[in-house]
Design a protein around this motif. Structure first.
Motif, short mmCIF file in Angstrom:
data_model
loop_
_atom_site.label_atom_id
_atom_site.label_comp_id
_atom_site.label_asym_id
_atom_site.label_seq_id
_atom_site.Cartn_x
_atom_site.Cartn_y
_atom_site.Cartn_z
N ALA A 165 0.81 -1.23 0.00
CA ALA A 165 0.00 0.00 0.00
C ALA A 165 0.85 1.28 0.00
O ALA A 165 0.56 2.19 -0.77
CB ALA A 165 -0.98 -0.01 1.17
N PRO A 166 1.90 1.37 0.82
CA PRO A 166 2.70 2.59 0.78
C PRO A 166 3.31 2.85 -0.60
O PRO A 166 3.39 4.00 -1.04
CB PRO A 166 3.80 2.34 1.81
CG PRO A 166 3.22 1.36 2.76
CD PRO A 166 2.34 0.48 1.92
N LEU A 187 -1.11 3.08 12.10
CA LEU A 187 -0.54 3.63 13.34
C LEU A 187 -0.76 2.67 14.51
O LEU A 187 0.15 2.45 15.32
CB LEU A 187 -1.18 4.99 13.65
CG LEU A 187 -0.65 6.16 12.81
CD1 LEU A 187 -1.39 7.43 13.17
CD2 LEU A 187 0.85 6.34 13.03
N VAL A 188 -1.97 2.10 14.58
CA VAL A 188 -2.26 1.14 15.66
C VAL A 188 -1.29 -0.04 15.57
O VAL A 188 -0.77 -0.51 16.58
CB VAL A 188 -3.73 0.66 15.57
CG1 VAL A 188 -3.95 -0.56 16.44
CG2 VAL A 188 -4.67 1.79 15.98
N LYS A 189 -1.05 -0.50 14.35
CA LYS A 189 -0.12 -1.62 14.16
C LYS A 189 1.28 -1.24 14.66
O LYS A 189 1.95 -2.01 15.33
CB LYS A 189 -0.03 -2.00 12.68
CG LYS A 189 -1.27 -2.65 12.12
CD LYS A 189 -1.33 -4.10 12.49
CE LYS A 189 -2.66 -4.38 13.15
NZ LYS A 189 -2.80 -5.69 13.70
N ILE A 190 1.71 -0.02 14.26
CA ILE A 190 3.06 0.41 14.64
C ILE A 190 3.17 0.55 16.15
O ILE A 190 4.07 0.01 16.78
CB ILE A 190 3.41 1.75 13.96
CG1 ILE A 190 3.51 1.57 12.44
CG2 ILE A 190 4.72 2.30 14.51
CD1 ILE A 190 3.67 2.86 11.68
N LEU A 205 8.69 2.60 5.95
CA LEU A 205 7.78 2.57 4.80
C LEU A 205 6.33 2.65 5.28
O LEU A 205 5.52 3.41 4.75
CB LEU A 205 8.01 1.28 4.01
CG LEU A 205 7.16 1.13 2.76
CD1 LEU A 205 7.64 2.08 1.69
CD2 LEU A 205 7.25 -0.30 2.25
N VAL A 206 6.01 1.87 6.31
CA VAL A 206 4.65 1.85 6.83
C VAL A 206 4.31 3.18 7.48
O VAL A 206 3.20 3.70 7.34
CB VAL A 206 4.47 0.68 7.82
CG1 VAL A 206 3.06 0.66 8.37
CG2 VAL A 206 4.77 -0.64 7.13
N GLY A 248 3.55 5.49 4.80
CA GLY A 248 2.22 5.15 4.29
C GLY A 248 1.13 5.74 5.16
O GLY A 248 0.18 6.35 4.67
N ALA A 249 1.28 5.61 6.49
CA ALA A 249 0.28 6.14 7.42
C ALA A 249 0.16 7.65 7.24
O ALA A 249 -0.95 8.20 7.21
CB ALA A 249 0.67 5.79 8.85
N ALA A 250 1.30 8.32 7.10
CA ALA A 250 1.28 9.78 6.93
C ALA A 250 0.56 10.17 5.64
O ALA A 250 -0.26 11.09 5.63
CB ALA A 250 2.71 10.32 6.94
N ILE A 251 0.86 9.45 4.55
CA ILE A 251 0.20 9.79 3.27
C ILE A 251 -1.30 9.54 3.37
O ILE A 251 -2.11 10.33 2.89
CB ILE A 251 0.82 9.00 2.10
CG1 ILE A 251 2.31 9.29 1.99
CG2 ILE A 251 0.13 9.36 0.78
CD1 ILE A 251 3.01 8.55 0.87
#
Lengths: 342, 251
Positions: free
Chosen positions: A58-59, B24-27, B43-44, B47-50
């Motif tokens: 996804a990212p 974010l919860v996962k992180i 990377l994740v 992704g959360a930020a985007i």
């Protein structure tokens, strides 16, 4: 085409529903203890693998849609056409090299390519770009180097990927009406309706432009994301039910090993930025040609990228995009197995 | 049933923000490593930020659509056919599964389709000698399997002390007084998970339930499985442990 999409969506939902119903049924019936455990365990495996692929990919898709949104807002057609060569053969060559400028793997490159088609990029250039950039980019080269060092595997991977991508691009350059290979929505607003037509009547400035780029990126994430998700679900499902050991047991012989590793690459659907590390696990037991086939074909074609290609090209074109690299990869890998001892 | 521009934007905002929150919860909750290798944390996070950024943009569109509802009526409905509903539904799937199905790492149930190895091909990453530079009692299951792989004469390793954590797998190839203590190795995400294991020999081997996480202490010996030398631990102590925060080994 939309019907196919919907059919796939329905298929995904039906699969989920079937699993859910089976689980529930077993649970209600108090069923055979072992079956219930096995079933819930495979559901657990399926979910974990599916979410794993999704979280990883996804990212990259987001980065791709973001790049696409920015290209739409900040580049105009004239600029894109000025940069890219007119001659489709030269275009294929340039497309193959363009990957260096965009270090994202196969999920991210599709939305960007589609946007560039919209901006007037020639199909031959775009196809070469699409096929080459998942390998010919700094991140993937670095990870392949980390896994194999400055060895023949690194050079063969880069060289063969580039050659195949450009050759396939050039084959498409022979097409009389190249634009007809694209699905109409590749340069028109989407019928699915998630795209607000990114036609810029009054050129917005500053934050309005950023807002517009982000909106395009968001819409495109939904449009492309559904394919990524269906592809990840299929890959996870196959990984849950098809025993890898049976596949790997087939693994010797100069031709068969190549076929097995290519099937594995398509099945695993792993991102090209890390597939080199994954392939290391097979180095001892598989032929060199088959490992190369895994590293060259996997980034070009797997379950999720094929579904994404279908969003940009007509079905016939995708068929060629999948089979031409397949034949070329098999040819090169088998040749390597038979003639070169590494 | 058509979705209006306004409702579409609202659902889009909710799903995008939900994705960001999910990541974010996962992180923060530490279960991210049930799915991917720790080197992809950045990377994740990106992704959360985007996702949050895109949610914000969709949110502003939703507000704008509300303001202009009357003017835009004719053409905002224009492009919205069934397609957009489908994409909302499909894109929401990972959220539904992610929040409703309890996060669990791969376990021995996944071995049926993936197989297990007591001797890797060439192993992944790392130089040949690295695992031997790790003190014996700190070596992981993967380190032991690799050490046996690279060693010209595995019997040199016999007698060293082993101290490993993994889950129990009763491999049908093994006799009743043995089981495999195993871990999955994950290079990228769980899609490439690969199980490795070493044999544990103990009188009460049969009493340990499959899938249970254990800490095994003992002495290394050389066994043979399918004709290849494989590490075996003559167990002195086996005790149950909770699932480690990083259930996989990252090569």
């Amino acid at each position: 085409m939309d019907r196919i999409l919907n059919a796939l969506g329905i298929l995904g939902l039906v699969l989920l529903a079937v699993v859910a119903v089976l689980l529930l049924q077993n649970w209600l019936a108090g069923g055979v203890q072992l079956d219930r455990a096995a079933l819930s365990s495979s559901f657990n495996t399926f979910t974990t693998i599916f979410l794993g692929i999704f979280i990883e990919a996804a990212p990259f898709l987001l980065l791709g849609t973001l790049a696409s949104g920015l290209v739409e807002v900040y580049f105009n057609k004239e600029a894109v056409q000025r940069i890219l060569p007119d001659n489709p053969f030269a275009g294929a060559l340039v497309g193959g090299l363009l990957g260096f400028t965009f270090p994202v793997c196969e999920c991210g490159v599709v939305p960007l390519t589609r946007r560039l088609f919209h901006k007037g990029m020639a199909p031959a250039t775009g196809i070469a770009f699409l096929l080459a950039s998942p390998v010919l980019n700094p991140i993937v080269i670095a990870s392949t180097y980390a896994a194999y060092g400055w060895g023949p595997m690194l050079w063969l991977r880069i060289g063969l990927s580039f050659t195949i991508a450009v050759s396939v691009g050039m084959i498409f350059a022979l097409h009389q009406q190249p634009r007809s290979m694209l699905r109409p929505l590749a340069f028109a607003p989407i019928s699915g309706g998630s795209i607000e037509l990114p036609v810029i009547q009054s050129r917005p400035t500053g934050w309005a432009r950023v807002q517009q780029a982000l909106t395009i990126a968001g819409d495109e994430f939904f449009e492309m994301g559904r394919y990524l998700i269906i592809g990840s679900m299929l890959a996870a499902l196959l990984q849950t039910i098809v025993p890898q050991s049976a596949l790997l047991a087939l693994g010797s012989g100069p031709l068969l090993s190549v076929l097995v590793m290519i099937v594995l690459a398509v099945l695993l659907s792993i991102c090209s930025t890390v597939d080199a590390f994954v392939s290391l696990a097979f180095v001892g037991s598989f032929t060199t040609g088959s490992i190369l086939g895994f590293l060259v074909y996997g980034p070009m074609v797997d379950i999720k990228s094929t579904l994404l290609y279908l969003q940009v090209f007509k079905r016939r074109t995708v068929l060629y995009m999948v089979t031409l690299p397949l034949l070329l990869t098999i040819l090169a890998a088998v040749f390597l197995n038979l003639n070169v001892a590494l | 049933m058509k979705l209006s521009e306004r409702n579409y934007r609202l659902l889009q905002t909710l799903i995008l923000a939900g994705m960001g929150v999910y990541l974010l919860v996962k992180i923060l909750g530490g279960t991210l490593y049930f799915y991917i290798n720790d080197r992809f944390l950045w990377l994740v996070a990106t992704g959360a930020a985007i996702f949050m950024l895109l949610a914000l943009a969709a949110f502003r569109r939703w507000r704008a659509a509300g303001d202009h509802a009357h003017h835009d009526h004719a053409h905002t409905h224009h492009g919205h056919s069934h397609g957009s509903r489908w994409s909302l539904l499909i894109v929401a799937l990972p959220l539904v599964l992610g929040f409703l199905v309890p996060a669990k790492p791969l376990d021995s149930g996944a071995l049926a389709a993936r197989g297990i190895s007591t001797n890797l091909g060439a192993g992944s990453g790392g130089g040949q000698a690295t695992q031997l530079s790790v003190p014996a009692d700190q070596r992981s299951i993967l380190d032991w399997v690799r050490a046996f792989n690279y060693s010209a004469d595995p019997s040199e390793l016999a007698g060293e002390s082993a101290n490993v954590v993994g889950f129990v797998y009763h491999d049908p190839r093994l006799p009743a007084n043995q089981f495999l203590v195993s871990r999955f190795t994950v290079t990228c995400c769980v899609a490439d998970a690969f199980a490795v294991g070493i044999i544990v020999e103990s009188e009460d081997a049969a009493n340990w339930a499959g899938n249970e996480w254990v800490h095994v202490q003992g002495t290394i010996a050389v066994a043979s499985l399918d004709g290849n030398p494989a590490p075996l631990v003559l167990a002195e102590d086996i005790k149950p442990v909770p699932v480690p925060p990083q259930p996989y080994l990252f090569p």
